[in-house]
Design a protein around this motif. Sequence first.
Motif, mmCIF file in Angstrom:
data_model
loop_
_atom_site.group_PDB
_atom_site.id
_atom_site.type_symbol
_atom_site.label_atom_id
_atom_site.label_comp_id
_atom_site.label_asym_id
_atom_site.label_seq_id
_atom_site.Cartn_x
_atom_site.Cartn_y
_atom_site.Cartn_z
ATOM 1 N N ILE A 166 0.862 -1.179 0.000
ATOM 2 C CA ILE A 166 0.000 0.000 0.000
ATOM 3 C C ILE A 166 0.899 1.229 0.000
ATOM 4 O O ILE A 166 1.681 1.429 0.938
ATOM 5 N N PRO A 167 0.803 2.059 -1.045
ATOM 6 C CA PRO A 167 1.623 3.269 -1.069
ATOM 7 C C PRO A 167 1.006 4.382 -0.229
ATOM 8 O O PRO A 167 -0.216 4.549 -0.195
ATOM 9 N N PHE A 168 1.858 5.128 0.448
ATOM 10 C CA PHE A 168 1.462 6.300 1.208
ATOM 11 C C PHE A 168 2.198 7.507 0.634
ATOM 12 O O PHE A 168 3.204 7.347 -0.055
ATOM 13 N N PRO A 169 1.719 8.703 0.919
ATOM 14 C CA PRO A 169 2.367 9.892 0.363
ATOM 15 C C PRO A 169 3.828 10.054 0.775
ATOM 16 O O PRO A 169 4.618 10.638 0.045
ATOM 17 N N ASN A 170 4.167 9.522 1.967
ATOM 18 C CA ASN A 170 5.555 9.625 2.413
ATOM 19 C C ASN A 170 5.873 8.519 3.425
ATOM 20 O O ASN A 170 4.987 7.807 3.891
ATOM 21 N N GLU A 171 7.149 8.428 3.755
ATOM 22 C CA GLU A 171 7.632 7.382 4.664
ATOM 23 C C GLU A 171 7.032 7.518 6.063
ATOM 24 O O GLU A 171 6.698 6.522 6.704
ATOM 25 N N ARG A 172 6.876 8.739 6.528
ATOM 26 C CA ARG A 172 6.343 8.966 7.883
ATOM 27 C C ARG A 172 4.930 8.410 8.028
ATOM 28 O O ARG A 172 4.612 7.744 9.021
ATOM 29 N N LEU A 173 4.061 8.671 7.047
ATOM 30 C CA LEU A 173 2.687 8.182 7.128
ATOM 31 C C LEU A 173 2.627 6.657 7.031
ATOM 32 O O LEU A 173 1.818 6.018 7.703
ATOM 33 N N ALA A 174 3.494 6.068 6.217
ATOM 34 C CA ALA A 174 3.544 4.600 6.137
ATOM 35 C C ALA A 174 3.949 4.008 7.484
ATOM 36 O O ALA A 174 3.386 3.010 7.938
ATOM 37 N N SER A 175 4.914 4.638 8.134
ATOM 38 C CA SER A 175 5.381 4.170 9.442
ATOM 39 C C SER A 175 4.290 4.318 10.508
ATOM 40 O O SER A 175 4.092 3.422 11.333
ATOM 41 N N ILE A 176 3.571 5.444 10.488
ATOM 42 C CA ILE A 176 2.482 5.651 11.444
ATOM 43 C C ILE A 176 1.392 4.601 11.237
ATOM 44 O O ILE A 176 0.877 4.022 12.199
ATOM 45 N N ALA A 177 1.053 4.339 9.978
ATOM 46 C CA ALA A 177 0.035 3.325 9.679
ATOM 47 C C ALA A 177 0.483 1.955 10.180
ATOM 48 O O ALA A 177 -0.304 1.204 10.767
ATOM 49 N N GLN A 178 1.743 1.621 9.956
ATOM 50 C CA GLN A 178 2.263 0.325 10.422
ATOM 51 C C GLN A 178 2.132 0.209 11.936
ATOM 52 O O GLN A 178 1.640 -0.797 12.447
ATOM 53 N N ALA A 215 0.150 1.808 13.980
ATOM 54 C CA ALA A 215 -1.257 1.751 14.392
ATOM 55 C C ALA A 215 -1.859 0.375 14.123
ATOM 56 O O ALA A 215 -2.592 -0.173 14.957
ATOM 57 N N MET A 216 -1.541 -0.193 12.979
ATOM 58 C CA MET A 216 -2.157 -1.462 12.597
ATOM 59 C C MET A 216 -1.540 -2.655 13.319
ATOM 60 O O MET A 216 -2.194 -3.674 13.497
ATOM 61 N N ASN A 217 -0.299 -2.525 13.748
ATOM 62 C CA ASN A 217 0.332 -3.628 14.485
ATOM 63 C C ASN A 217 -0.217 -3.773 15.901
ATOM 64 O O ASN A 217 -0.014 -4.801 16.538
ATOM 65 N N VAL A 218 -0.908 -2.765 16.400
ATOM 66 C CA VAL A 218 -1.514 -2.846 17.735
ATOM 67 C C VAL A 218 -2.614 -3.906 17.754
ATOM 68 O O VAL A 218 -2.760 -4.657 18.713
ATOM 69 N N ASP A 219 -3.377 -3.977 16.661
ATOM 70 C CA ASP A 219 -4.505 -4.911 16.561
ATOM 71 C C ASP A 219 -4.002 -6.251 16.030
ATOM 72 O O ASP A 219 -3.727 -6.393 14.847
ATOM 73 N N LYS A 220 -3.882 -7.227 16.896
ATOM 74 C CA LYS A 220 -3.383 -8.540 16.514
ATOM 75 C C LYS A 220 -4.500 -9.408 15.939
ATOM 76 O O LYS A 220 -5.678 -9.201 16.227
ATOM 77 N N GLU A 221 -4.120 -10.400 15.154
ATOM 78 C CA GLU A 221 -5.081 -11.367 14.627
ATOM 79 C C GLU A 221 -5.697 -12.140 15.782
ATOM 80 O O GLU A 221 -5.020 -12.492 16.749
ATOM 81 N N LEU A 222 -6.988 -12.415 15.682
ATOM 82 C CA LEU A 222 -7.670 -13.142 16.748
ATOM 83 C C LEU A 222 -7.315 -14.624 16.761
ATOM 84 O O LEU A 222 -7.232 -15.243 17.815
ATOM 85 N N LYS A 223 -7.125 -15.194 15.594
ATOM 86 C CA LYS A 223 -6.830 -16.626 15.502
ATOM 87 C C LYS A 223 -5.392 -16.816 15.017
ATOM 88 O O LYS A 223 -5.137 -17.198 13.877
#
Length: 82
Positions: free
Chosen positions: A9-21, A23-31
């Motif tokens: 997934i492309p983001f406008p810049n490296e900082r936003l990609a890192s922030i998204a990563q 944020a999304m790594n906080v929510d772990k897979e349930l199974k």
Amino acid sequence: MDNKIFIEIPFPNERLASIAQQAMNVDKELKTDQVNRVITAKDNLLHVQFECYNTKMLRVAVNSFLEYLTMVTRTLEEDFGN
């Protein structure tokens, strides 16, 4: 785990990609015994790898991820105007 998918997934810049990563790594897979998800950021790209035992679990995991990604990107747009 025989079923795999790789998403970039492309983001406008490296900082936003890192922030998204982060944020999304906080929510772990349930199974975690059925789904393995790895999210990394490099440059302006968010890389996501899924591995599952069956295609149904893969579909469910990817769909859930994409819904979450939509929420994260909308939040980034509001906070950072990108």
